[in-house]
Each structure stands twice: as C-alpha cells, then as structure tokens.
Motif scaffolding. Structure first.
Motif, mmCIF file in Angstrom:
data_model
loop_
_atom_site.group_PDB
_atom_site.id
_atom_site.type_symbol
_atom_site.label_atom_id
_atom_site.label_comp_id
_atom_site.label_asym_id
_atom_site.label_seq_id
_atom_site.Cartn_x
_atom_site.Cartn_y
_atom_site.Cartn_z
ATOM 1 N N VAL A 33 -11.002 1.407 -7.782
ATOM 2 C CA VAL A 33 -9.650 0.940 -8.090
ATOM 3 C C VAL A 33 -8.678 1.383 -6.992
ATOM 4 O O VAL A 33 -7.825 0.606 -6.555
ATOM 5 C CB VAL A 33 -9.203 1.427 -9.490
ATOM 6 N N GLN A 34 -8.814 2.615 -6.519
ATOM 7 C CA GLN A 34 -7.957 3.098 -5.429
ATOM 8 C C GLN A 34 -8.192 2.286 -4.153
ATOM 9 O O GLN A 34 -7.244 1.929 -3.450
ATOM 10 C CB GLN A 34 -8.194 4.586 -5.180
ATOM 11 N N ARG A 35 -9.448 2.015 -3.846
ATOM 12 C CA ARG A 35 -9.754 1.210 -2.658
ATOM 13 C C ARG A 35 -9.178 -0.193 -2.808
ATOM 14 O O ARG A 35 -8.633 -0.755 -1.855
ATOM 15 C CB ARG A 35 -11.275 1.154 -2.441
ATOM 16 N N SER A 36 -9.256 -0.748 -4.008
ATOM 17 C CA SER A 36 -8.685 -2.076 -4.250
ATOM 18 C C SER A 36 -7.188 -2.078 -3.998
ATOM 19 O O SER A 36 -6.655 -3.002 -3.370
ATOM 20 C CB SER A 36 -8.961 -2.528 -5.686
ATOM 21 N N ALA A 37 -6.500 -1.048 -4.472
ATOM 22 C CA ALA A 37 -5.054 -0.951 -4.256
ATOM 23 C C ALA A 37 -4.735 -0.881 -2.767
ATOM 24 O O ALA A 37 -3.800 -1.533 -2.283
ATOM 25 C CB ALA A 37 -4.494 0.265 -4.989
ATOM 26 N N THR A 38 -5.520 -0.108 -2.026
ATOM 27 C CA THR A 38 -5.323 0.004 -0.576
ATOM 28 C C THR A 38 -5.521 -1.360 0.093
ATOM 29 O O THR A 38 -4.735 -1.767 0.954
ATOM 30 C CB THR A 38 -6.300 1.039 0.025
ATOM 31 N N LEU A 39 -6.563 -2.064 -0.305
ATOM 32 C CA LEU A 39 -6.849 -3.373 0.279
ATOM 33 C C LEU A 39 -5.767 -4.393 -0.066
ATOM 34 O O LEU A 39 -5.376 -5.214 0.774
ATOM 35 C CB LEU A 39 -8.221 -3.874 -0.186
ATOM 36 N N ILE A 40 -5.267 -4.337 -1.281
ATOM 37 C CA ILE A 40 -4.196 -5.258 -1.690
ATOM 38 C C ILE A 40 -2.931 -4.994 -0.876
ATOM 39 O O ILE A 40 -2.282 -5.933 -0.390
ATOM 40 C CB ILE A 40 -3.924 -5.153 -3.207
ATOM 41 N N ARG A 41 -2.584 -3.721 -0.678
ATOM 42 C CA ARG A 41 -1.420 -3.387 0.153
ATOM 43 C C ARG A 41 -1.614 -3.899 1.578
ATOM 44 O O ARG A 41 -0.698 -4.444 2.192
ATOM 45 C CB ARG A 41 -1.169 -1.877 0.151
ATOM 46 N N LEU A 42 -2.815 -3.720 2.105
ATOM 47 C CA LEU A 42 -3.125 -4.189 3.457
ATOM 48 C C LEU A 42 -2.948 -5.706 3.548
ATOM 49 O O LEU A 42 -2.327 -6.213 4.489
ATOM 50 C CB LEU A 42 -4.560 -3.807 3.834
ATOM 51 N N CYS A 43 -3.471 -6.432 2.582
ATOM 52 C CA CYS A 43 -3.350 -7.889 2.585
ATOM 53 C C CYS A 43 -1.891 -8.327 2.501
ATOM 54 O O CYS A 43 -1.457 -9.234 3.221
ATOM 55 C CB CYS A 43 -4.149 -8.495 1.431
ATOM 56 N N LYS A 44 -1.108 -7.690 1.626
ATOM 57 C CA LYS A 44 0.307 -8.021 1.509
ATOM 58 C C LYS A 44 1.037 -7.788 2.828
ATOM 59 O O LYS A 44 1.848 -8.613 3.256
ATOM 60 C CB LYS A 44 0.971 -7.183 0.407
ATOM 61 N N GLN A 45 0.741 -6.661 3.475
ATOM 62 C CA GLN A 45 1.384 -6.338 4.750
ATOM 63 C C GLN A 45 1.011 -7.371 5.816
ATOM 64 O O GLN A 45 1.862 -7.839 6.561
ATOM 65 C CB GLN A 45 0.973 -4.921 5.184
ATOM 66 N N LYS A 46 -0.244 -7.779 5.865
ATOM 67 C CA LYS A 46 -0.676 -8.771 6.843
ATOM 68 C C LYS A 46 -0.020 -10.121 6.574
ATOM 69 O O LYS A 46 0.364 -10.831 7.506
ATOM 70 C CB LYS A 46 -2.198 -8.888 6.856
#
Length: 95
Positions: A33-46
């Motif tokens: 779940v933590q990794r998913s949150a990190t990936l979602i933030r990364l995608c939003k930033q991109k």
C-alpha cells in the motif's frame, strides 16, 4: 534509474492484481500500500509536469504567431443602374 510513468502504472497494476487475488500476506500488505501511494504520487507529478510543458508549448505558439486581426471586408459599392432613357412627359421615348 528513474521510474517512468509507464513502469509506475505497470507496477501499480501488478500490485492491484496481487491484492485482488489475495496473494499478498498481511505482512506485505502495508509495504504494498505504501509503494502504491508512492507510485501514485509519482504518476500525478509526471502528469502535472507534462501538462505544464504542453501549456508552455501552446503559450509559445500563441506568442509566436500573433497574427493581425482580420480586416473587415470593404463594403461592396451599390450596383450601378443603367442610365435612364430620356422620355417625354407621357412616358414615350423622345427619339
């Protein structure tokens, strides 16, 4: 190496499939779940970065191509009428 948007989405899909099939044990759940949150933030930033870059491109196009306002077409002169044929008072031709 930096994670690309495509790689982040693929990893999110893998995590989601694992969660849907219950193959993740409870100990791994928090990490996933933590990794998913990190990936979602990364995608939003991109996505924001891409949107900003696209906006700048269109702003530059607008500035580079400042075209003069189109001029209103010149009014069309009224159609010329054929000269009147001289007539006498009774409406007949004089010649």
């Amino acid at each position: 190496m930096e994670t690309t948007y495509r790689d982040a989405i693929a990893e999110l899909e893998t995590i989601l499939r694992a969660l849907e099939t219950d193959t993740v044990d409870v100990d791994e759940l928090t990490a996933r779940v933590q990794r998913s949150a990190t990936l979602i933030r990364l995608c939003k930033q991109k996505l924001r970065t891409a949107e900003d870059a696209i906006d700048r491109v269109f702003e530059n196009l607008d500035q580079d191509e400042e075209l003069p306002e189109p001029e209103a077409p010149a009014p069309t002169p009224p159609a010329k009428r054929a000269p009147k044929t001289p007539r006498d008072i009774s409406g007949g031709l004089l010649f």
